[in-house]
Design a protein around this motif. Sequence first.
Motif, short mmCIF file in Angstrom:
data_model
loop_
_atom_site.label_atom_id
_atom_site.label_comp_id
_atom_site.label_asym_id
_atom_site.label_seq_id
_atom_site.Cartn_x
_atom_site.Cartn_y
_atom_site.Cartn_z
N HIS A 70 38.59 41.24 45.72
CA HIS A 70 37.89 39.99 45.44
C HIS A 70 36.85 40.29 44.37
O HIS A 70 36.03 41.17 44.53
CB HIS A 70 37.22 39.46 46.71
CG HIS A 70 36.32 38.29 46.48
ND1 HIS A 70 36.79 37.10 45.97
CD2 HIS A 70 35.00 38.13 46.66
CE1 HIS A 70 35.78 36.25 45.88
NE2 HIS A 70 34.68 36.86 46.29
N VAL A 71 36.92 39.55 43.25
CA VAL A 71 36.01 39.84 42.14
C VAL A 71 34.96 38.76 41.94
O VAL A 71 34.32 38.71 40.91
CB VAL A 71 36.78 40.10 40.84
CG1 VAL A 71 37.58 41.38 40.95
CG2 VAL A 71 37.68 38.93 40.49
N GLY A 72 34.80 37.88 42.89
CA GLY A 72 33.74 36.88 42.81
C GLY A 72 34.13 35.64 42.06
O GLY A 72 35.27 35.22 42.06
N ALA A 73 33.19 35.07 41.35
CA ALA A 73 33.37 33.75 40.72
C ALA A 73 34.06 33.81 39.36
O ALA A 73 34.08 32.83 38.65
CB ALA A 73 32.01 33.08 40.58
N SER A 74 34.64 34.93 38.99
CA SER A 74 35.23 35.06 37.66
C SER A 74 36.62 34.45 37.53
O SER A 74 37.20 34.47 36.47
CB SER A 74 35.30 36.54 37.28
OG SER A 74 36.25 37.19 38.10
N ASN A 75 37.15 33.91 38.62
CA ASN A 75 38.51 33.33 38.63
C ASN A 75 39.57 34.36 38.26
O ASN A 75 40.58 34.04 37.68
CB ASN A 75 38.61 32.12 37.71
CG ASN A 75 37.84 30.94 38.27
OD1 ASN A 75 37.71 30.80 39.47
ND2 ASN A 75 37.34 30.11 37.40
N GLN A 76 39.32 35.62 38.55
CA GLN A 76 40.28 36.68 38.29
C GLN A 76 40.60 37.44 39.56
O GLN A 76 40.76 38.65 39.56
CB GLN A 76 39.74 37.64 37.22
CG GLN A 76 39.59 36.99 35.88
CD GLN A 76 39.06 37.97 34.84
OE1 GLN A 76 38.76 39.12 35.14
NE2 GLN A 76 38.94 37.52 33.63
N ASN A 77 40.68 36.73 40.67
CA ASN A 77 41.00 37.38 41.93
C ASN A 77 42.41 37.95 41.89
O ASN A 77 43.26 37.51 41.12
CB ASN A 77 40.87 36.39 43.09
CG ASN A 77 39.43 36.02 43.34
OD1 ASN A 77 38.53 36.76 43.03
ND2 ASN A 77 39.22 34.85 43.90
N ALA A 78 42.66 38.91 42.71
CA ALA A 78 43.94 39.62 42.73
C ALA A 78 45.09 38.71 43.14
O ALA A 78 44.93 37.76 43.90
CB ALA A 78 43.85 40.81 43.67
N LEU A 79 46.25 39.04 42.62
CA LEU A 79 47.47 38.30 42.85
C LEU A 79 48.61 39.31 42.85
O LEU A 79 48.63 40.23 42.05
CB LEU A 79 47.67 37.30 41.70
CG LEU A 79 49.01 36.61 41.54
CD1 LEU A 79 49.19 35.56 42.63
CD2 LEU A 79 49.10 35.95 40.18
N LEU A 80 49.56 39.15 43.76
CA LEU A 80 50.77 39.97 43.75
C LEU A 80 51.87 39.12 43.14
O LEU A 80 52.21 38.07 43.67
CB LEU A 80 51.16 40.41 45.17
CG LEU A 80 52.48 41.16 45.28
CD1 LEU A 80 52.45 42.43 44.43
CD2 LEU A 80 52.78 41.50 46.72
N LYS A 81 52.41 39.58 42.03
CA LYS A 81 53.42 38.82 41.29
C LYS A 81 54.70 39.65 41.22
O LYS A 81 54.68 40.79 40.72
CB LYS A 81 52.89 38.54 39.88
CG LYS A 81 53.72 37.61 39.06
CD LYS A 81 52.98 37.31 37.76
CE LYS A 81 53.67 36.28 36.95
NZ LYS A 81 52.95 36.00 35.70
N VAL A 82 55.79 39.11 41.75
CA VAL A 82 57.09 39.78 41.72
C VAL A 82 58.05 38.89 40.94
O VAL A 82 58.36 37.78 41.35
CB VAL A 82 57.64 40.03 43.15
CG1 VAL A 82 58.99 40.71 43.08
CG2 VAL A 82 56.66 40.86 43.97
#
Length: 67
Positions: A20-32
């Motif tokens: 979780h990176v906060g308010a930067s809208n760059q939270n983690a995502l798993l993309k397959v």
Amino acid sequence: MMVSGAKLTVEPGVTVKFKHVGASNQNALLKVENGILEAVGTADRKIIFTSSSTQPQAGDWDGLYLK
């Protein structure tokens, strides 16, 4: 994390934690994409996808994207 054209296997009993990176809208995502995600748990050995935060909350990570 992105996996393309490969097989990603998550074993029973594993907890996958997303940063979780906060308010930067760059939270983690798993993309397959064009690959396989195999995640089969059991009643005794569940697979958990969650935030790495010490106090996880909804929205801490963006989710799973399968194409």
